[in-house]
Design a protein around this motif. Structure first.
Motif, PDB file in Angstrom:
ATOM      1  N   LEU A  15       0.394  -1.067  -0.274  1.00  0.00           N
ATOM      2  CA  LEU A  15       0.029   0.156  -0.062  1.00  0.00           C
ATOM      3  C   LEU A  15       0.737   1.145   0.256  1.00  0.00           C
ATOM      4  CD1 LEU A  15      -2.738  -1.550   2.809  1.00  0.00           C
ATOM      5  CD2 LEU A  15      -2.281  -1.209  -0.058  1.00  0.00           C
ATOM      6  N   GLY A  16       2.028   1.110   0.908  1.00  0.00           N
ATOM      7  CA  GLY A  16       2.950   2.059   0.731  1.00  0.00           C
ATOM      8  C   GLY A  16       3.305   2.433  -1.012  1.00  0.00           C
ATOM      9  N   THR A  17       4.151   1.647  -1.018  1.00  0.00           N
ATOM     10  CA  THR A  17       4.087   1.931  -3.335  1.00  0.00           C
ATOM     11  C   THR A  17       3.081   2.073  -3.596  1.00  0.00           C
ATOM     12  OG1 THR A  17       5.889  -0.246  -2.752  1.00  0.00           O
ATOM     13  CG2 THR A  17       4.596   0.648  -4.998  1.00  0.00           C
ATOM     14  N   GLN A  18       1.806   2.458  -3.325  1.00  0.00           N
ATOM     15  CA  GLN A  18       0.683   2.997  -4.368  1.00  0.00           C
ATOM     16  C   GLN A  18       0.733   4.093  -3.733  1.00  0.00           C
ATOM     17  OE1 GLN A  18      -0.912   1.111  -6.248  1.00  0.00           O
ATOM     18  NE2 GLN A  18      -1.034  -1.206  -6.278  1.00  0.00           N
ATOM     19  N   ALA A 128     -10.572  -1.675   6.142  1.00  0.00           N
ATOM     20  CA  ALA A 128     -10.579  -1.128   4.383  1.00  0.00           C
ATOM     21  C   ALA A 128      -9.177  -1.834   4.651  1.00  0.00           C
ATOM     22  CB  ALA A 128     -10.641  -0.174   3.981  1.00  0.00           C
ATOM     23  N   PHE A 129      -8.914  -2.722   3.140  1.00  0.00           N
ATOM     24  CA  PHE A 129      -8.215  -3.483   2.787  1.00  0.00           C
ATOM     25  C   PHE A 129      -8.207  -4.392   3.470  1.00  0.00           C
ATOM     26  CE2 PHE A 129      -7.273   1.084   1.981  1.00  0.00           C
ATOM     27  CZ  PHE A 129      -7.270   1.096   0.888  1.00  0.00           C
ATOM     28  N   ASN A 130      -8.586  -5.465   4.418  1.00  0.00           N
ATOM     29  CA  ASN A 130      -8.368  -6.702   4.354  1.00  0.00           C
ATOM     30  C   ASN A 130      -8.652  -7.715   3.900  1.00  0.00           C
ATOM     31  OD1 ASN A 130     -11.563  -5.706   5.371  1.00  0.00           O
ATOM     32  ND2 ASN A 130     -11.231  -7.636   6.191  1.00  0.00           N
ATOM     33  N   ALA A 131      -9.402  -7.356   2.871  1.00  0.00           N
ATOM     34  CA  ALA A 131      -9.952  -8.630   2.463  1.00  0.00           C
ATOM     35  C   ALA A 131      -9.584  -9.186   1.126  1.00  0.00           C
ATOM     36  CB  ALA A 131     -11.626  -8.321   1.764  1.00  0.00           C
ATOM     37  N   CYS A 132      -7.911  -8.883   1.021  1.00  0.00           N
ATOM     38  CA  CYS A 132      -7.288  -9.074  -0.286  1.00  0.00           C
ATOM     39  C   CYS A 132      -5.789  -9.735   0.341  1.00  0.00           C
ATOM     40  CB  CYS A 132      -6.963  -8.666  -0.853  1.00  0.00           C
ATOM     41  SG  CYS A 132      -8.773  -8.349  -2.126  1.00  0.00           S
ATOM     42  N   ASN A 133      -5.011 -10.195  -0.237  1.00  0.00           N
ATOM     43  CA  ASN A 133      -3.815 -10.623   0.227  1.00  0.00           C
ATOM     44  C   ASN A 133      -3.194  -9.383  -0.556  1.00  0.00           C
ATOM     45  OD1 ASN A 133      -0.987 -11.596  -1.252  1.00  0.00           O
ATOM     46  ND2 ASN A 133      -1.640 -12.777   0.573  1.00  0.00           N
ATOM     47  N   GLU A 134      -1.675  -9.424  -0.360  1.00  0.00           N
ATOM     48  CA  GLU A 134      -0.912  -8.063  -0.129  1.00  0.00           C
ATOM     49  C   GLU A 134      -0.800  -8.564  -2.204  1.00  0.00           C
ATOM     50  OE1 GLU A 134       2.644  -8.741  -1.349  1.00  0.00           O
ATOM     51  OE2 GLU A 134       2.422 -10.361  -0.018  1.00  0.00           O
ATOM     52  N   LEU A 139      -0.791  -5.124  -7.252  1.00  0.00           N
ATOM     53  CA  LEU A 139      -1.494  -4.295  -9.383  1.00  0.00           C
ATOM     54  C   LEU A 139      -1.156  -2.527  -9.282  1.00  0.00           C
ATOM     55  CD1 LEU A 139      -3.552  -7.170  -8.867  1.00  0.00           C
ATOM     56  CD2 LEU A 139      -1.603  -7.587  -9.315  1.00  0.00           C
ATOM     57  N   THR A 140      -1.505  -2.536 -10.307  1.00  0.00           N
ATOM     58  CA  THR A 140      -1.468  -1.948 -11.140  1.00  0.00           C
ATOM     59  C   THR A 140      -2.142  -1.671 -12.662  1.00  0.00           C
ATOM     60  OG1 THR A 140       0.694  -1.643 -12.364  1.00  0.00           O
ATOM     61  CG2 THR A 140       0.553  -0.697  -9.856  1.00  0.00           C
ATOM     62  N   PRO A 141      -2.772  -1.582 -11.405  1.00  0.00           N
ATOM     63  CA  PRO A 141      -4.636  -1.715 -10.787  1.00  0.00           C
ATOM     64  C   PRO A 141      -4.827  -2.675 -10.580  1.00  0.00           C
ATOM     65  CG  PRO A 141      -6.247  -0.508 -12.681  1.00  0.00           C
ATOM     66  CD  PRO A 141      -3.983  -0.777 -13.423  1.00  0.00           C
ATOM     67  N   PRO A 142      -5.668  -3.035  -9.677  1.00  0.00           N
ATOM     68  CA  PRO A 142      -5.946  -4.004  -9.004  1.00  0.00           C
ATOM     69  C   PRO A 142      -7.647  -4.456 -10.523  1.00  0.00           C
ATOM     70  CG  PRO A 142      -5.736  -2.759  -7.159  1.00  0.00           C
ATOM     71  CD  PRO A 142      -5.326  -2.111  -7.992  1.00  0.00           C
ATOM     72  N   VAL A 143      -7.528  -5.006 -11.651  1.00  0.00           N
ATOM     73  CA  VAL A 143      -8.610  -4.887 -12.477  1.00  0.00           C
ATOM     74  C   VAL A 143      -8.950  -6.342 -12.269  1.00  0.00           C
ATOM     75  CG1 VAL A 143      -9.296  -4.413 -13.997  1.00  0.00           C
ATOM     76  CG2 VAL A 143      -8.811  -3.370 -13.438  1.00  0.00           C
ATOM     77  N   PHE A 144      -9.743  -7.365 -12.755  1.00  0.00           N
ATOM     78  CA  PHE A 144     -10.137  -8.668 -13.206  1.00  0.00           C
ATOM     79  C   PHE A 144     -10.975  -8.961 -13.931  1.00  0.00           C
ATOM     80  CE2 PHE A 144      -8.054  -8.199  -8.449  1.00  0.00           C
ATOM     81  CZ  PHE A 144      -7.216  -8.854  -8.868  1.00  0.00           C
ATOM     82  N   ASP A 145     -10.619  -9.172 -15.232  1.00  0.00           N
ATOM     83  CA  ASP A 145     -11.431  -9.496 -16.145  1.00  0.00           C
ATOM     84  C   ASP A 145     -12.019  -8.122 -16.507  1.00  0.00           C
ATOM     85  OD1 ASP A 145     -10.473 -12.711 -16.120  1.00  0.00           O
ATOM     86  OD2 ASP A 145     -12.894 -13.105 -14.698  1.00  0.00           O
ATOM     87  N   ILE A 171      -5.757   3.914  -6.173  1.00  0.00           N
ATOM     88  CA  ILE A 171      -4.907   2.462  -6.412  1.00  0.00           C
ATOM     89  C   ILE A 171      -5.765   1.622  -7.439  1.00  0.00           C
ATOM     90  CG2 ILE A 171      -3.282   2.582  -4.205  1.00  0.00           C
ATOM     91  CD1 ILE A 171      -5.630  -0.022  -2.970  1.00  0.00           C
ATOM     92  N   GLY A 172      -6.665   2.539  -7.884  1.00  0.00           N
ATOM     93  CA  GLY A 172      -7.720   1.862  -8.926  1.00  0.00           C
ATOM     94  C   GLY A 172      -8.733   0.755  -8.409  1.00  0.00           C
ATOM     95  N   CYS A 173      -8.861   1.002  -7.083  1.00  0.00           N
ATOM     96  CA  CYS A 173     -10.319   0.794  -7.361  1.00  0.00           C
ATOM     97  C   CYS A 173     -11.687   1.454  -7.141  1.00  0.00           C
ATOM     98  CB  CYS A 173      -9.359  -0.322  -5.598  1.00  0.00           C
ATOM     99  SG  CYS A 173      -8.441  -1.862  -5.726  1.00  0.00           S
ATOM    100  N   GLU A 174     -12.690  -0.026  -6.530  1.00  0.00           N
ATOM    101  CA  GLU A 174     -13.832   1.244  -6.184  1.00  0.00           C
ATOM    102  C   GLU A 174     -14.113   0.875  -4.588  1.00  0.00           C
ATOM    103  OE1 GLU A 174     -16.397   0.153  -8.947  1.00  0.00           O
ATOM    104  OE2 GLU A 174     -15.587   0.692 -10.988  1.00  0.00           O
TER     105      GLU A 174
END
Length: 217
Positions: A15-18, A128-134, A139-145, A171-174
Motif C-alpha cells: 500500500l505504501g508503494t501505491q 479497509a483493505f483486509n479482504a485481499c492478500n498483499e 497490482l497496478t491497478p487491481p483489475v480482474f476481467d 490505487i485504481g479500486c472502487e
C-alpha cells in the motif's frame, strides 16, 4: 496527504508503494529501525521511516499494518491510549485469522477494528483493505476481467470514510459503503471464510451471484 504506516512488512510495502506513486508522503515504522529504513529507501524520496510514535504523529491518516497479535503492543508504542491518534483517520487492514483453522482469533461478535477503536483514544477507525492478500495491492491497478476491485469500508465518521475512499480510488479500486464500524466483524468473518475456501482450492468469488440476483424483485 501525509500517511503514517505502523509496520514495515508486506502490506506496508504494497500500500505504501501505491500511495507514494499517487503523490502522498509516507512514513513507515517498526521496532527495528533497519527494516523501515530499508523500506523507505525502496519506496522513494517521498517516503521516510521512524518509530511507531513518530509515524502516528506524522500521518493525517495512519494505517495499522502489523500482525493482529502485535496490534495492541504497537498501538501502545504509538501512544494510542494517550491520544496521539485523536482526530486522525486510523485504517485497520488486519485479520485475526487462526492459521489452518481459518477462524477468527476473537471473542464471538468482536472485531479487530472495534478493539483498535477502543484502544486508540479519539481516532476515527475505518476497516479497509483486509479482504485481499498483499499481492493484490501490488497490482497496478487491481483489475480482474476488466472490473476494478471493490474495497468495502466500515466506519462511523463520514469525513474519515471520504478520506479512505480517496485512498482506495488512488490505487485504481472502487470503494463500497460497508456500513458502520459495528459491521466490521461481519467483514472480518467473511474474509476468514473466503481465505479458508481459497486455501482449499475453491474460487471464493464464484460463490456470489451477480448483483441483480442478490436481492428480491
Amino acid at each position: 496527504m501525509r500517511i503514517g504506516i505502523l509496520g514495515a512488512g508486506n502490506m506496508a510495502e504494497a500500500l505504501g508503494t501505491q500511495w507514494t506513486r499517487a503523490g502522498h508522503q509516507v512514513m513507515v515504522s517498526g521496532r527495528d529501525p533497519a527494516k523501515p529504513r530499508a523500506l523507505a529507501e525502496r519506496l522513494g524520496p517521498s517516503a521516510r521511516s521512524g518509530t511507531f510514535a513518530e509515524a502516528a504523529e506524522f500521518g493525517d491518516v495512519v494505517l495499522v499494518a502489523v500482525l493482529h497479535s502485535a496490534v495492541t503492543g504497537v498501538l501502545t508504542a504509538a501512544g494510542a491510549e494517550t491520544g496521539t491518534l485523536r482526530g486522525k483517520v486510523l485504517i485497520d487492514c488486519t485479520n485475526a485469522v487462526v492459521p489452518d483453522r481459518f477462524a477468527l482469533d476473537l471473542p464471538a461478535g468482536a472485531s479487530m477494528a472495534e478493539q483498535i477503536a477502543d484502544q486508540a483514544v479519539g481516532a476515527h477507525v475505518v476497516k479497509a483493505f483486509n479482504a485481499c492478500n498483499e499481492s493484490v495491492w501490488r497490482l497496478t491497478p487491481p483489475v480482474f476481467d476488466g472490473r476494478p476491485l471493490i474495497v468495502p469500508l466500515c466506519g462511523d465518521d463520514a469525513e474519515a470514510i471520504a478520506i479512505v475512499r480517496s485512498l482506495v480510488t488512488d490505487i485504481g479500486c472502487e470503494p463500497a459503503d460497508g456500513g458502520p464500524l459495528e459491521r466490521a466483524s461481519l467483514l472480518e468473518a467473511t474474509t476468514a471464510f473466503m481465505i479458508g475456501l481459497w486455501f482449499r482450492g475453491v474460487d471464493a468469488q464464484a460463490m456470489l451471484p451477480p448483483q441483480k440476483y442478490g436481492t428480491s424483485a
